[in-house]
Design a protein around this motif. Sequence first.
Motif, mmCIF file in Angstrom:
data_model
loop_
_atom_site.group_PDB
_atom_site.id
_atom_site.type_symbol
_atom_site.label_atom_id
_atom_site.label_comp_id
_atom_site.label_asym_id
_atom_site.label_seq_id
_atom_site.Cartn_x
_atom_site.Cartn_y
_atom_site.Cartn_z
ATOM 1 N N UNK A 181 0.843 -1.192 0.000
ATOM 2 C CA UNK A 181 0.000 0.000 0.000
ATOM 3 C C UNK A 181 0.881 1.246 0.000
ATOM 4 N N UNK A 182 0.389 2.339 -0.602
ATOM 5 C CA UNK A 182 1.209 3.548 -0.752
ATOM 6 C C UNK A 182 1.184 4.458 0.469
ATOM 7 N N UNK A 183 1.028 3.867 1.651
ATOM 8 C CA UNK A 183 1.034 4.627 2.898
ATOM 9 C C UNK A 183 1.356 3.691 4.048
ATOM 10 N N UNK A 184 1.692 4.278 5.170
ATOM 11 C CA UNK A 184 2.031 3.517 6.380
ATOM 12 C C UNK A 184 1.246 4.090 7.555
ATOM 13 N N UNK A 222 -3.039 5.885 15.998
ATOM 14 C CA UNK A 222 -2.361 5.733 14.719
ATOM 15 C C UNK A 222 -2.732 6.868 13.774
ATOM 16 N N UNK A 223 -1.747 7.247 12.952
ATOM 17 C CA UNK A 223 -1.947 8.223 11.888
ATOM 18 C C UNK A 223 -1.457 7.630 10.571
ATOM 19 N N UNK A 224 -2.202 7.837 9.500
ATOM 20 C CA UNK A 224 -1.692 7.524 8.170
ATOM 21 C C UNK A 224 -0.578 8.507 7.826
ATOM 22 N N UNK A 225 0.550 7.962 7.364
ATOM 23 C CA UNK A 225 1.696 8.791 6.969
ATOM 24 C C UNK A 225 2.272 8.223 5.675
ATOM 25 N N UNK A 226 3.076 8.991 4.943
ATOM 26 C CA UNK A 226 3.721 8.462 3.737
ATOM 27 C C UNK A 226 4.672 7.318 4.075
ATOM 28 N N UNK A 227 4.840 6.414 3.127
ATOM 29 C CA UNK A 227 5.840 5.362 3.296
ATOM 30 C C UNK A 227 7.218 5.982 3.534
ATOM 31 N N UNK A 228 8.028 5.279 4.316
ATOM 32 C CA UNK A 228 9.400 5.683 4.626
ATOM 33 C C UNK A 228 9.458 6.918 5.533
ATOM 34 N N UNK A 229 8.354 7.213 6.218
ATOM 35 C CA UNK A 229 8.358 8.311 7.182
ATOM 36 C C UNK A 229 9.313 7.993 8.328
ATOM 37 N N UNK A 268 4.638 1.711 10.810
ATOM 38 C CA UNK A 268 4.261 0.355 10.417
ATOM 39 C C UNK A 268 3.890 0.328 8.946
ATOM 40 N N UNK A 269 4.636 -0.395 8.107
ATOM 41 C CA UNK A 269 4.265 -0.528 6.693
ATOM 42 C C UNK A 269 2.955 -1.291 6.549
ATOM 43 N N UNK A 270 2.279 -1.096 5.443
ATOM 44 C CA UNK A 270 0.996 -1.748 5.182
ATOM 45 C C UNK A 270 1.152 -2.684 3.987
ATOM 46 N N UNK A 271 0.864 -3.968 4.202
ATOM 47 C CA UNK A 271 0.954 -4.908 3.090
ATOM 48 C C UNK A 271 0.021 -6.076 3.313
ATOM 49 N N UNK A 272 -0.293 -6.747 2.218
ATOM 50 C CA UNK A 272 -1.086 -7.973 2.240
ATOM 51 C C UNK A 272 -0.271 -9.071 1.574
ATOM 52 N N UNK A 355 -5.331 7.641 -0.661
ATOM 53 C CA UNK A 355 -4.210 7.305 -1.535
ATOM 54 C C UNK A 355 -3.546 8.594 -2.020
ATOM 55 N N UNK A 356 -2.214 8.651 -2.037
ATOM 56 C CA UNK A 356 -1.548 9.867 -2.532
ATOM 57 C C UNK A 356 -1.971 10.257 -3.937
#
Length: 393
Positions: A181-184, A222-229, A268-272, A355-356
């Motif tokens: 996912x394009x966010x963490x 929790x807050x949604x943040x950009x990946x690699x924050x 925390x990265x988001x993935x399935x 989504x960005x």
Amino acid sequence: MHTTVGIVGGGPAGLLLARLLRNAGIDSVTLESRDRAYVEQRQRAGILEQGTVDALRAAGAAERMDREGMVHHGIELRFDRGLHRVDFPALTGGRSVMVYAQTEVVKDLIALQLADGGPLLFGAQVRSVEGADGDRPVIRYVHEGREQTLTCDYVVGCDGFHGVARNAVPESVRTTYERTYPYSWLGILAEAPPVYDELIYAHSTRGFALASMRSPAVSRLYLQVPNHTDPADWPDERIWDELDARFAVDADPGWKLERGPVSAKAVLPMRSSVTEPMRYGRVFLAGDAAHIVPPTGAKGLNLAASDVIVLARALIHEHNTGSAELLDAYSDTCLRRVWRAEHFSYFMTTTLHTDPAQSPFDTRLQLSQLTRLTSSAHAAAELAENYTGLPIG
């Protein structure tokens, strides 16, 4: 050394399986690579489905959970600056969830296993699982500086996506389906009492936010943040201000979170991910070794628990009857529930996050879906049924 079931991994899945087998008179050995202190401090999930709660009670592992856990009868959805409650018992025939952290589940199961279960070895570094397609697979491991072997009738890999047990399933027969996912999430633990007695899921133009808890005195947010924050880019005051902005509603413009010292902070990265099959020969995969879900649907720990509940039933059936029918069906049985949980987690994630690359059209579709969830009894019931947990097996 020989045992009936060799369990690789002393997290909640492996420990629950060991407990279920012990109660049925089936011997096992559990090998955990980390030390006890590390295992008991790992911060993970905190929401237990009804079926997980029932299984812990049936296993005799729920005394402290029932005393200290917090039963939740619903969640609150906040979107378009409005708030809406989803009532679980009214929509599911009485089902609910329990807020009780994975760390506490693990502590309870470790105490029971050390008191009256089979061997539980900490600091046991598993090097390989061999002979999966034979009659007696072998676990090779190092413990207290000595190389050792454990022969088993069956091996269960509960050691996660990067664990050794997955390698016992040949790449030629293993397929892994993945989505990133394009966010963490930026997650914090704060020494502050929750401002609401149930979880709050918030969709906003600024991104997703979640208000959860670990106890009446500790909040998990929790807050949604950009990946690699980098968490260092988010000082405490900025986090609290952003949480307040994302949870804001018109009905209560003065609503604020209780603030307190932040004791932990991580991204925390988001993935399935799903690996098929979950069984090869006499090796079975369970929990994160077989599947990973984004945390939005609160399914990770619960899927791990449902895997080992299904597997324990199958092993007990084979032990009592000599029939391998349920063992042979293990992968297919679990994967039906796994894919349903994957879809629910994907639905919750993509409906609530921004989504960005999202367009205004996409946002309106999200709001339409959220409106349906809170205005249609059928849609709300489907959410409640999935959140509180579908039948196991």
